[in-house]
Write a protein that holds these residues in place. Structure first.
Motif, PDB file in Angstrom:
ATOM      1  N   PHE A 123      59.514  46.562  12.340  1.00 38.90           N
ATOM      2  CA  PHE A 123      60.073  45.739  11.272  1.00 38.90           C
ATOM      3  C   PHE A 123      59.244  45.877   9.999  1.00 38.90           C
ATOM      4  O   PHE A 123      59.785  45.935   8.897  1.00 38.90           O
ATOM      5  CB  PHE A 123      60.149  44.271  11.693  1.00 38.90           C
ATOM      6  N   GLY A 128      61.904  47.391   8.120  1.00 35.00           N
ATOM      7  CA  GLY A 128      62.692  46.183   7.929  1.00 35.00           C
ATOM      8  C   GLY A 128      62.520  45.646   6.527  1.00 35.00           C
ATOM      9  O   GLY A 128      61.835  46.243   5.684  1.00 35.00           O
ATOM     10  N   GLY A 173      62.641  38.215   8.242  1.00 38.40           N
ATOM     11  CA  GLY A 173      63.049  38.578   9.598  1.00 38.40           C
ATOM     12  C   GLY A 173      62.805  37.469  10.602  1.00 38.40           C
ATOM     13  O   GLY A 173      62.265  37.715  11.680  1.00 38.40           O
ATOM     14  N   ARG A 231      58.976  34.960  12.648  1.00 42.46           N
ATOM     15  CA  ARG A 231      59.289  36.198  13.360  1.00 42.46           C
ATOM     16  C   ARG A 231      58.312  36.315  14.511  1.00 42.46           C
ATOM     17  O   ARG A 231      57.157  36.691  14.341  1.00 42.46           O
ATOM     18  CB  ARG A 231      59.167  37.402  12.416  1.00 42.46           C
ATOM     19  N   HIS A 272      59.296  41.146  18.456  1.00 36.67           N
ATOM     20  CA  HIS A 272      58.832  42.382  17.821  1.00 36.67           C
ATOM     21  C   HIS A 272      59.295  43.619  18.583  1.00 36.67           C
ATOM     22  O   HIS A 272      59.485  43.585  19.809  1.00 36.67           O
ATOM     23  CB  HIS A 272      57.307  42.390  17.743  1.00 36.67           C
ATOM     24  N   CYS A 280      65.308  48.695  10.946  1.00 35.54           N
ATOM     25  CA  CYS A 280      65.026  47.594  11.856  1.00 35.54           C
ATOM     26  C   CYS A 280      65.441  46.295  11.178  1.00 35.54           C
ATOM     27  O   CYS A 280      65.129  46.078  10.005  1.00 35.54           O
ATOM     28  CB  CYS A 280      63.533  47.564  12.200  1.00 35.54           C
ATOM     29  N   VAL A 321      66.370  41.507  17.798  1.00 37.28           N
ATOM     30  CA  VAL A 321      65.785  42.486  16.881  1.00 37.28           C
ATOM     31  C   VAL A 321      66.376  43.850  17.242  1.00 37.28           C
ATOM     32  O   VAL A 321      66.315  44.270  18.400  1.00 37.28           O
ATOM     33  CB  VAL A 321      64.250  42.527  17.003  1.00 37.28           C
ATOM     34  N   CYS A 360      66.572  47.977  16.335  1.00 40.94           N
ATOM     35  CA  CYS A 360      65.839  49.059  15.663  1.00 40.94           C
ATOM     36  C   CYS A 360      66.381  50.417  16.076  1.00 40.94           C
ATOM     37  O   CYS A 360      66.850  50.596  17.216  1.00 40.94           O
ATOM     38  CB  CYS A 360      64.349  49.008  16.004  1.00 40.94           C
TER      39      CYS A 360
END
Length: 364
Positions: free
Chosen positions: A306, A310, A314, A325, A328, A340, A354, A356
């Motif tokens: 992230f 990202g 988030g 956040r 992960h 992400c 999350v 990615c």
């Protein structure tokens, strides 16, 4: 009048210096071992307040005494690393990730019913995962739920599945992997936790063996009552003396379990170091903020996806008053994060997933 002005500017300068030093202390508190410095390690929760307070001094000095502008600017420059960790800004113009990218999802589903706004949360979560169809799905609290078995639902979607339950008396503390890649073998990491833990899965991806580590680090163990009181204190609805005593009690409890996560994080990092010959993808609910010893330790030899690909805060944990956040996805240098994001439109749990995309790095 000139004397009063000098006094006020002197006071503002002193306050700004304190605020600047606080930003650096809070921003780098993830270097403090919670077992040794329990209360200092908790300061990461207050990073956004320290950051905002420092930023507010920029316009103040612009209009009051521009020569003092260097104080907040130097503090912001020195705090660049934690600021980027907390709120990364990446401009991802690539609308479609490469076809050979591996799509990964990490999601704490809270027993497939964490939000309880859907009568059939298992089907809601399952339908979501079917729509996005990731190559690897790492779930935390991956058992039970309203309306049926989440594990059975996942077996409908993925050919290779595994779930482990860490404790018979803690129903939600289980993790699992669901993937379209064969699982060659698995093992639990020696983290010393009875109710939480980490699992290593070795996946056959074409001619490569990829190591996927799914984690659910120690909970905060705050009761619903403690969470409610914390929210009331943030809103200023509790008398000052009472709020100070209760906040200290909550902080001590948080610090105690941060120490538990410190031990677990070091175990995960040690496992990563000893298996660095493998391409590694790591997922999980860390139960800790981006500015924390646990996240910093686990990310020692990995890229935080992230942070790398990202944008924004988030926020993955969506309970009011605890918006951080804490979920992960990370990877070894064998991969390059392409995109992400935290999917805050999927609200069937008290966490957001999350998502990615990772592509194989040209020069790992």
């Amino acid at each position: 009048m000139e004397t009063v002005k000098k006094i006020l500017i002197g006071l503002l300068t002193a306050v700004n210096v304190v605020v600047a030093l606080s930003l650096l202390l809070v921003g780098y508190c993830d270097r403090f071992d919670p077992e040794v410095f329990p209360m200092l390690a908790c300061l990461g929760m207050f990073f956004p307040f320290a950051l905002v307070a420092n930023v507010l001094f920029v316009p103040i000095w612009v209009f009051v005494r521009w020569k003092r502008l260097w104080i907040p600017l130097v503090a912001l420059l020195l705090a660049y690393a934690p600021i980027r960790t907390f709120i990364p800004i990446n401009f991802c113009f690539e609308s479609q990730p490469p076809q050979d990218a591996i799509k990964v999802v990490s999601y704490n589903v809270c027993g497939f019913g964490g939000n309880y706004k859907y009568e059939q949360a298992v089907d809601t979560v399952g339908g979501y995962l079917q729509r996005i169809y990731a190559d690897i799905v790492c779930l935390q609290e991956d058992l039970g739920g309203k309306g049926g078995s989440g594990f059975d639902k996942m077996k409908e979607l993925y050919p290779y599945n595994d779930t482990i339950h860490f404790s018979n008396d803690a129903i939600f503390n289980s993790i699992g992997i669901h993937t379209r890649y064969p699982i060659i073998r698995k093992e639990r990491l020696p983290d010393g936790s009875r109710t939480n833990g980490s699992m290593a899965y070795y996946l056959q991806v074409e001619s490569d063996t990829i190591l996927v580590i799914n984690n659910h680090l120690e909970s905060t163990h705050l009761t619903e009552g403690e969470r409610s009181r914390y929210q009331e204190m943030l809103k200023g609805e509790v008398e000052r003396d009472t709020a100070e005593a209760e906040m200290l009690s909550i902080m001590k409890k948080l610090a105690a379990h941060m120490a538990d996560r410190a031990v677990q994080a070091r175990a995960v990092n040690a496992y990563i170091e000893s298996h660095s010959q493998y391409p590694i993808i790591l997922c999980g609910d860390f139960n800790d903020t981006p500015i924390s010893y646990a996240r910093h330790t686990v990310a020692t030899h990995l890229t935080d996806c992230f942070v790398s690909a990202g944008c924004g805060l988030g926020l993955s944990f969506n309970l009011q008053g605890f918006n951080f956040r804490i979920d992960h996805v990370m990877c070894s240098s064998h991969f390059e994060p392409i995109r992400c994001f935290v999917d805050d439109e999927m609200d069937a749990s008290d966490h957001y997933p999350v998502v990615c995309w990772l592509k194989k790095a040209s020069n790992p």
